[in-house]
Scaffold this motif. Structure first.
Motif, short mmCIF file in Angstrom:
data_model
loop_
_atom_site.label_atom_id
_atom_site.label_comp_id
_atom_site.label_asym_id
_atom_site.label_seq_id
_atom_site.Cartn_x
_atom_site.Cartn_y
_atom_site.Cartn_z
N UNK A 15 17.30 32.70 58.33
CA UNK A 15 17.99 33.36 57.49
C UNK A 15 17.06 33.77 56.14
N UNK A 16 16.14 32.57 55.69
CA UNK A 16 15.32 32.96 54.66
C UNK A 16 14.20 34.20 55.19
N UNK A 17 13.57 34.02 56.33
CA UNK A 17 13.03 35.03 56.92
C UNK A 17 13.56 36.31 56.91
N UNK A 18 14.85 36.55 57.12
CA UNK A 18 15.44 37.73 57.31
C UNK A 18 15.75 38.38 55.75
N UNK A 19 16.15 37.33 54.98
CA UNK A 19 16.39 37.87 53.63
C UNK A 19 15.09 38.31 52.94
N UNK A 33 24.52 41.81 53.41
CA UNK A 33 24.47 40.28 53.26
C UNK A 33 24.04 39.94 54.92
N UNK A 34 23.76 38.54 54.73
CA UNK A 34 23.28 37.92 55.88
C UNK A 34 24.38 36.75 56.27
N UNK A 35 24.86 36.56 57.46
CA UNK A 35 26.01 35.54 57.62
C UNK A 35 25.39 34.68 58.93
N UNK A 36 25.50 33.56 58.58
CA UNK A 36 25.38 32.54 59.91
C UNK A 36 26.88 32.31 60.57
N UNK A 37 26.81 32.56 61.83
CA UNK A 37 28.00 32.79 62.42
C UNK A 37 27.84 31.55 63.42
N UNK A 38 27.46 30.50 63.30
CA UNK A 38 27.30 29.46 64.45
C UNK A 38 26.59 29.69 65.65
N UNK A 54 10.63 30.82 48.11
CA UNK A 54 10.19 29.44 48.27
C UNK A 54 10.05 29.11 49.98
N UNK A 55 9.19 28.23 50.46
CA UNK A 55 9.26 27.97 51.96
C UNK A 55 10.48 27.02 52.08
N UNK A 56 11.16 26.45 51.15
CA UNK A 56 12.35 25.72 51.06
C UNK A 56 13.68 26.61 51.11
N UNK A 57 13.38 27.77 50.83
CA UNK A 57 14.81 28.76 50.39
C UNK A 57 15.64 28.64 51.99
#
Length: 795
Positions: free
Chosen positions: A20-24, A35-40, A174-177
């Motif tokens: 998700x951070x990569x996509x963002x 927006x980006x959504x984690x859908x399990x 940040x790498x920890x985003x």
């Protein structure tokens, strides 16, 4: 170019890998909003708005620049007809989506950037902080309680972010985003040093914890060190007395090899053969234990012979957590024993109280942390055959990845319970099989309970409803506790139970792994120690004509009596005595026993030998008889030859006689020995004559110029050739183009390569394992495949 709005859905391993951070950040670079959504388990969904060309470039760059540990299975896009204008880009709160797969990766070794941070004294929050992690490294499977993958559904829920970590979590550059399992020394878990009575020795200073731990290990003490998926027993690998102390305390660990951890491969590469594939696997994010072959100058390495007595290889791994690297920083660049912290045959304790209880009489002191381990996961183990990995134990670093099936499956769910020893369970989710982590031997209640827990945790992660379970598969052996468990599950879910023959299960997994088509046949060679046969006898040296729907036994090793049954597996002398009695008179047999001093290698010596002979004669060659089953096991023949050649007289761990035989054979020159195998035919079934093979080896031992290591080396080749020749003959008669090898004996390099080379020489395709363990850890996968086709046939 015109602006448009698109919906993008991505499936694969896209959670817990910095996806998700990569996509963002990628979307920001392309000036895209939405927006980006984690859908399990349904993956990741993006609603993006912006320049059409930029959207196309974005999709292309996803595939080209994705995080290394992620895996993209499928990307679908559709243009949306909407008037809504997005003014920014955001990551929305996750939702509980359902899909056919798991989007969660296995546990990932610490990355180079985090390692550098941990050793940078200017970064006080992270300096010498063992739990450092980021969006692309750290614990995953072992810490997650449920999906979708977010901090509140992991064991890190007990460690809320401090203001500094929260700032990093929110910073897109940040790498920890949006990393879920990281923390720092202010807000995260910590290590505490204890003595055996649970008294705290040090907790406030990590440097003091490390200094005291290193000092105690360097002075010969044994540490219990809690890690990602369990606990290790750690000690020096160069001192015989320390290793003997560890073996004595573990009781049933008299000779079983220990794995070693080294800070870098440079310190062992002069003493062990390390090819490019072995190096690649050792340094991969999975960090498995890899068996490395000793060089002739091994003794100069300083590593004790007692680490792996009688073997020609030792298992090595590299550090994969912060605590591993930090301990080496203080202990020095030397190999350390890192072995599973458990009593023999009992699962590792993962709760601190249980670790104390279980290891109180084994470890001298304890280095434990206060983060909960949700799922136990042993280190994975493998060896490499000519650049092809052979998984022995598939666990940390591999689970929960799936095995894809080469055909479409509409069934939503099914369970397999595995065999009895070296068990994994497995779950079918449409055309994917998800094996559990390594479980162990279910003859122990604690291990059986671990199997139950692991299966249902995987079911929970996959979000499979009870109503979606369509069948249960288990081993055909009626006495296995896993078979009984299969019956219980069948009743619980009111679904059919399918009993899948053990050696057929081996081959079914091999077929799927090698993309065999639904209507295709192969000749499968299935070689191991024991499996319940269709005729009620013990199988283990089988040549099968296989399709996914059925199999026919077209060849096997000669049946040999096992006087005393399972005692023959523990005392190879009993197995050899059984074969000798079958082929010679009692009088002649007793002379051979005397020449071999055989009674000295039986538990009750002379009395046991007399009882063994009495049992045999009482049966009057009518086998199977009471306490005398018949066996076609390859393992029992390897055991007999191992004993005969002086490699192993008593089995202290599973596979030991065969492994010691391979160790002896590694020093031999097979060209100096003339040894071959004969065959018999019985109603179209070819029987490989192992009686003559044993007699020929007895005769070779009478010739003084013949070395035992040369005979051992030749034996492995001769028996390999015998299997290959029968399989090739059957394949040509039946018009089958593919021959495969599976089962525990496939780990023997010389044996398996002999078969492979002969098959290829005859212009046939050779099938071997790379993703599924050839041994019993792969059985549950085959059971599901066998059960699937039985279910389809019934419906």
């Amino acid at each position: 170019m015109s602006s448009k709005t698109v919906e993008i859905n991505i499936t694969g391993i896209v959670q817990g890998v910095g996806f998700r951070p990569f996509l963002y950040n990628l979307a920001r670079k392309k000036s895209l909003n939405g927006y980006i959504l984690n859908r399990g388990n349904a993956g990741v969904r993006l609603i993006l708005q912006g320049n059409s060309n930029n959207i196309q470039k974005f999709i292309y760059d996803i595939k080209e620049q994705k995080p290394d540990i992620s895996y993209i299975e499928k990307i679908t896009t559709q243009e949306l007809d909407t008037k809504k204008i997005f003014k920014d880009l955001s990551i929305r709160k996750s939702e509980q989506g359902r899909g056919i797969s798991l989007t969660l990766p296995p546990d990932v070794a610490i990355c180079r950037e985090c390692l550098n941070n941990m050793r940078n004294a200017d970064l006080q929050r992270y300096y010498q902080y063992p739990f450092i992690a980021c969006a692309q490294c750290g614990p995953r499977f072992t810490t997650v309680t449920s999906l979708p993958y977010d901090r509140e559904r992991s064991t890190m829920i007990n460690f809320p972010f401090c203001e500094f970590c929260l700032e990093e979590y929110r910073a897109f550059n940040n790498r920890r985003f949006h990393a879920q399992t990281f923390a720092c020394s202010i807000c995260g878990p910590n290590y505490i040093l204890y003595d055996k009575s649970k008294e705290i020795l040090e907790k406030d200073s990590i440097s003091e914890v490390l200094k005291k731990t290193a000092k105690r290990i360097n002075t010969g003490e044994i540490a219990a060190v809690k890690g990602i998926g369990g606990v290790h027993l750690v000690c020096l690998a160069e001192n015989d007395n320390i290793i003997l102390k560890l073996r004595k305390r573990k009781r049933k660990r008299r000779y079983k090899p220990f794995a070693l951890m080294v800070p870098e491969l440079k310190i062992i590469e002069n003493y062990f053969n390390i090819n490019d594939k072995e190096r690649e696997l050792l340094e991969s994010f999975r960090r498995p234990i890899v068996l490395l072959e000793k060089k002739p100058n091994f003794k100069s390495s300083g590593i004790s012979e007692l680490v792996a007595p009688g073997l020609n290889n030792i298992g090595f791994m590299l550090p994969y957590t912060g605590i591993h690297y930090l301990l080496f920083d203080y202990i020095g660049k030397k190999p350390l024993i890192y072995t599973s912290g458990n009593k023999s045959n009992i699962p590792m304790g993962i709760e601190n109280d249980k670790i104390f209880t279980q290891l109180n009489k084994i470890a001298d002191f304890f280095l434990l942390h206060d983060r909960k381990i949700y799922q136990r996961a042993d280190d994975s183990v493998l060896r490499v055959h000519d650049y092809k990995p052979k998984l022995i134990r598939r666990s940390r670093g591999y689970v929960p990845e799936y095995i894809p099936l080469p055909f479409e499956v509409e069934i939503p769910g099914a369970l397999a319970t595995g065999p009895e020893l070296n068990v994994t369970g497995a779950i079918l989710r449409r055309n994917r099989i998800f094996p559990t982590q390594h479980i162990g031997n279910t003859t122990n209640l604690e291990t059986f309970e671990f199997l139950q827990d692991a299966l249902f945790h995987m079911k929970k992660l996959l979000q499979i409803q009870d109503s979606e379970i369509k069948f249960i598969a288990c081993d055909a052996h009626p006495g296995f506790i896993t078979s009984q468990y299969g019956r219980e599950l069948s009743e619980r879910f009111s679904v059919p139970l399918y009993l899948i023959q053990h050696h057929y299960s081996h081959i079914l997994g091999l077929m799927a792994e090698n993309n065999i088509k639904e209507d295709e046949e192969i000749i499968g060679i299935s070689t191991d120690g024991v499996g319940f046969g269709d005729d009620g006898n013990t199988w283990g040296g089988e040549i099968l004509r296989c399709s996914y729907k059925d199999y026919t036994r077209v060849g096997h090793l000669e049946y040999q009596p096992m006087v005393g049954g399972d005692r023959c597996t523990k005392y190879p002398a009993r197995m050899l005595a059984s074969i000798i009695l079958k082929n010679f008179s009692v009088e002649k047999s007793m002379k051979i026993f005397k020449q071999l001093n055989l009674e000295e290698d039986l538990e009750y010596e002379k009395i046991e030998l007399e009882t063994l002979v009495s049992q045999f004669t009482k049966a009057s060659f009518s086998f199977p008889a009471e306490n005398i089953p018949l066996s076609s096991s390859t393992g029992r023949i390897f055991d007999s030859v191992s004993y005969l050649l002086g490699a192993c007289s008593f089995k202290t761990y599973r596979g030991e006689p065969a492994m010691r035989l391979e160790g002896l054979a590694s020093k031999g020159k097979p060209s100096k020995i003339n040894l071959s195998v004969s065959y018999d035919e019985n109603d179209g079934v070819t029987i490989i004559n192992t009686s003559k093979l044993i007699i020929d080896i007895l005769n070779l031992l009478k010739i003084k110029n013949y070395k035992r290591e040369d005979i051992a080396s030749k034996f492995q080749i001769a028996i390999g050739k015998s299997y290959a020749k029968v399989a090739i003959k059957k394949a040509k008669i039946l018009g089958i183009k593919k021959i495969g090898l599976s089962g525990g004996v496939a780990y023997n390099y010389s044996f398996s390569q002999t078969i492979k080379n002969l098959v290829l020489k005859n212009d046939l395709q050779f099938l071997e394992h790379t993703d599924i363990p050839p041994g019993d850890a792969g059985i549950s996968t085959g059971q599901l495949i066998g059960g699937l086709f039985k279910y389809l046939n019934d419906n």
